[in-house]
Design an enzyme around this catalytic site. Structure first.
Site, mmCIF file in Angstrom:
data_model
loop_
_atom_site.group_PDB
_atom_site.id
_atom_site.type_symbol
_atom_site.label_atom_id
_atom_site.label_comp_id
_atom_site.label_asym_id
_atom_site.label_seq_id
_atom_site.Cartn_x
_atom_site.Cartn_y
_atom_site.Cartn_z
ATOM 1 N N ARG A 90 20.631 99.417 48.753
ATOM 2 C CA ARG A 90 21.688 100.137 48.070
ATOM 3 C C ARG A 90 22.944 100.290 48.922
ATOM 4 N NH1 ARG A 90 20.955 106.408 47.633
ATOM 5 N NH2 ARG A 90 19.566 106.088 45.864
ATOM 6 N N TYR A 91 22.734 100.501 50.211
ATOM 7 C CA TYR A 91 23.854 100.721 51.120
ATOM 8 C C TYR A 91 24.109 99.456 51.942
ATOM 9 C CZ TYR A 91 23.230 105.797 50.353
ATOM 10 O OH TYR A 91 23.155 107.055 49.820
ATOM 11 N N ARG A 94 21.538 99.216 55.432
ATOM 12 C CA ARG A 94 20.166 99.692 55.541
ATOM 13 C C ARG A 94 19.393 99.482 54.244
ATOM 14 N NH1 ARG A 94 24.063 103.372 55.049
ATOM 15 N NH2 ARG A 94 23.742 105.455 54.206
ATOM 16 N N CYS A 103 -0.205 108.147 48.292
ATOM 17 C CA CYS A 103 0.156 109.331 49.071
ATOM 18 C C CYS A 103 -1.084 110.201 49.175
ATOM 19 C CB CYS A 103 1.264 110.120 48.390
ATOM 20 S SG CYS A 103 2.796 109.174 48.255
ATOM 21 N N CYS A 107 2.943 114.504 44.755
ATOM 22 C CA CYS A 107 3.840 115.612 44.464
ATOM 23 C C CYS A 107 4.255 115.501 43.005
ATOM 24 C CB CYS A 107 5.075 115.528 45.348
ATOM 25 S SG CYS A 107 4.658 115.356 47.093
ATOM 26 N N CYS A 110 7.810 114.088 42.249
ATOM 27 C CA CYS A 110 8.183 112.860 42.966
ATOM 28 C C CYS A 110 9.205 112.037 42.195
ATOM 29 C CB CYS A 110 6.954 112.009 43.213
ATOM 30 S SG CYS A 110 7.344 110.470 44.081
ATOM 31 N N ARG A 112 9.710 108.942 42.605
ATOM 32 C CA ARG A 112 9.138 107.615 42.284
ATOM 33 C C ARG A 112 7.848 107.764 41.493
ATOM 34 N NH1 ARG A 112 10.583 105.551 47.789
ATOM 35 N NH2 ARG A 112 12.805 105.155 47.537
ATOM 36 N N ASP A 271 16.270 114.967 41.702
ATOM 37 C CA ASP A 271 16.796 113.861 40.899
ATOM 38 C C ASP A 271 16.445 114.069 39.424
ATOM 39 O OD1 ASP A 271 17.864 112.438 43.104
ATOM 40 O OD2 ASP A 271 15.855 111.722 43.606
ATOM 41 N N ASP A 308 21.744 112.875 44.954
ATOM 42 C CA ASP A 308 21.646 111.424 44.932
ATOM 43 C C ASP A 308 22.214 111.005 43.580
ATOM 44 O OD1 ASP A 308 21.016 108.945 45.916
ATOM 45 O OD2 ASP A 308 18.993 109.540 46.543
ATOM 46 N N LYS A 315 24.006 109.043 48.088
ATOM 47 C CA LYS A 315 23.833 110.473 48.323
ATOM 48 C C LYS A 315 25.185 111.088 48.632
ATOM 49 C CE LYS A 315 19.167 109.983 50.220
ATOM 50 N NZ LYS A 315 19.078 108.487 50.220
HETATM 51 C C1 LIG Z 1 18.339 107.772 50.998
HETATM 52 C C2 LIG Z 1 18.389 106.335 51.004
HETATM 53 C C3 LIG Z 1 18.733 105.625 52.164
HETATM 54 C C4 LIG Z 1 19.022 106.303 53.490
HETATM 55 O O1 LIG Z 1 20.131 107.121 53.439
HETATM 56 P P1 LIG Z 1 20.637 107.857 54.743
HETATM 57 O O2 LIG Z 1 21.740 108.713 54.257
HETATM 58 O O3 LIG Z 1 21.074 106.782 55.703
HETATM 59 O O4 LIG Z 1 19.478 108.628 55.302
HETATM 60 C C5 LIG Z 1 18.796 104.251 52.069
HETATM 61 N N1 LIG Z 1 18.532 103.605 50.920
HETATM 62 C C6 LIG Z 1 18.191 104.254 49.803
HETATM 63 C C7 LIG Z 1 17.914 103.487 48.566
HETATM 64 C C8 LIG Z 1 18.097 105.644 49.809
HETATM 65 O O5 LIG Z 1 17.729 106.294 48.693
HETATM 66 S S1 SF4 Z 2 7.420 112.861 47.067
HETATM 67 FE FE1 SF4 Z 2 6.414 111.092 46.098
HETATM 68 S S2 SF4 Z 2 6.417 109.502 47.675
HETATM 69 FE FE2 SF4 Z 2 6.813 111.450 48.724
HETATM 70 S S3 SF4 Z 2 4.795 112.200 49.353
HETATM 71 FE FE3 SF4 Z 2 5.225 113.112 47.388
HETATM 72 S S4 SF4 Z 2 4.282 111.732 45.890
HETATM 73 FE FE4 SF4 Z 2 4.468 110.613 47.807
#
Ligand SMILES: *Cc1c(COP(=O)(O)O)cnc(C)c1O
Ligand code: SF4
Length: 344
Positions: A90-91, A94, A103, A107, A110, A112, A271, A308, A315
């Site tokens: 996305r960025y 990174r 996990c 959670c 979550c 995801r 989110d 986000d 973010k």
């Molecule tokens: C949060 C996130 C990151 C890391 O973001 P930082 O601000 O550098 O900690 C990188 N990629 C994705 C898709 C993210 O959601």
């Molecule tokens: S937030 Fe989602 S990915 Fe993170 S520990 Fe909980 S269940 Fe796992």
């Protein structure tokens, strides 16, 4: 089998089993669990004082997860930002690798939820090689974040082979690991794991504590071991209604994190994910929490409060108003609410 694997295998996944410890509506829970699996490690179960408390709310399935709320299962557009299936780019510099689908505790909030814990099997190594090739082919990537699911649910050998593959790419400068095991399965943080991890420095770990009740003696020990392996520990907290959405709880959490050598990094606004609406709070509450931290306690205890942005737009930090320009003056507002004029 290592101890932590045995204790993971012994977690609670079935509402009937939970009913052996706490009264709950097993029929209603079964319906939820069929859609979004439940897993509660023994350690995390032991942190519950009573049904409905902040630990319970985070881990026990809730019929409200099935409310059709019009929200997306992937509001951050992660699927579209995945050039290969197990990687999110996305960025500019990174990427996130989805290292594991499992996990120690699922959670309920979550982000995801759409994929984590779903499907009985671990994803395995397939697909990861495509992710490594992608990184190798993109010299602008200098920071690789292992996430999931929880990368520390992989065994030491699997993890080591992933870390080695990433370290073999010369332009990768830092590796980060996002994990909730210090909170949910602290016995996973073995001396052997720490020996593996410290071979791949610079390596950073971000963990995920949401409430002071989660800072147990075992969690504190797990974080201490990681820190002793030279790993800087950060923390990401999610702002959750009924769990941590008040300034006192949050201040105590941040202070206690520092006391176990973990530096608060992000406070995430929840989110807009389908099935998590009952945890949603007002952004003004998040701002009030930040007002309760900044200046009132150690600057180190103050994370960034971030939203986000939907669509994977990144973010964005949300700050209490502290400065505005007025004519030739800058009007500052301090933590006590006093205004101070400042020439700029
Ligand atoms: C949060 C996130 C990151 C890391 O973001 P930082 O601000 O550098 O900690 C990188 N990629 C994705 C898709 C993210 O959601
Ligand atoms: S937030 Fe989602 S990915 Fe993170 S520990 Fe909980 S269940 Fe796992």
């Amino acid at each position: 089998m290592e101890n932590w694997q045995a204790s993971l295998a012994d977690s609670i996944t079935d509402p009937d089993e939970l009913a052996g410890y706490f009264p709950c509506d097993t029929d209603a829970l079964r319906e939820v669990v069929a859609r979004y699996p439940m897993r509660i490690s023994r350690h995390y179960l032991g942190l519950i004082h009573e049904p409905g408390d902040p630990v319970w709310l985070q881990c026990v399935a809730d019929p409200r997860e099935l409310i059709v709320d019009g929200l997306s299962s992937d509001p951050l557009n992660e699927e579209a930002l995945s050039p290969v299936p197990r990687l999110i780019h996305r960025y500019p510099d990174r990427v996130v690798i989805l290292a594991s689908s499992r996990c120690a505790v699922y959670c309920r909030f979550c982000m995801r939820k759409r994929k984590v814990g779903c499907g009985a099997e671990e994803w395995g190594r397939e697909g990861l090689d495509d992710a490594f090739d992608y990184i190798a082919g993109h010299p602008e990537i200098r920071d690789v974040i292992l996430s999931g699911g929880d990368p520390l649910l992989l065994n030491d050998d699997e993890l080591e082979s992933i870390l080695r593959a990433i370290r073999n790419i010369p332009h990768v400068e830092i590796i980060r690991l996002g994990t909730r095991v210090p909170v949910t399965l602290p016995e996973r943080v073995t001396s052997r794991l720490c020996r593996v991890l410290k071979r791949f420095h610079p390596l950073y770990v971000n963990t995920h504590f949401n409430h002071p009740l989660e800072i147990s003696h075992q969690s504190s020990e797990a974080c201490g071991k990681l820190a002793d392996a030279g790993i800087q520990l950060g923390n990401q907290t999610v702002l959750l209604k009924g769990v941590n959405d008040d300034p006192q709880t949050m201040k105590r959490l941040m202070q206690k994190l520092l006391a176990i050598r973990v530096r608060p990094y992000y406070l995430h606004h929840l989110d807009l994910v389908r099935g998590t609406g009952h945890f949603r709070t007002d952004v003004r509450k998040g701002i009030a929490i930040m007002e309760g931290l900044r200046g009132h306690t150690s600057g180190l205890a103050t994370p960034y409060y971030v939203i986000d942005a939907p669509g994977g737009k990144g973010k964005i930090p949300i700050l209490p108003e502290s400065a505005r320009f007025e004519g030739d003056r800058l009007i500052l507002r301090n933590y006590r609410g006093e205004t101070i004029e400042y020439p700029y």
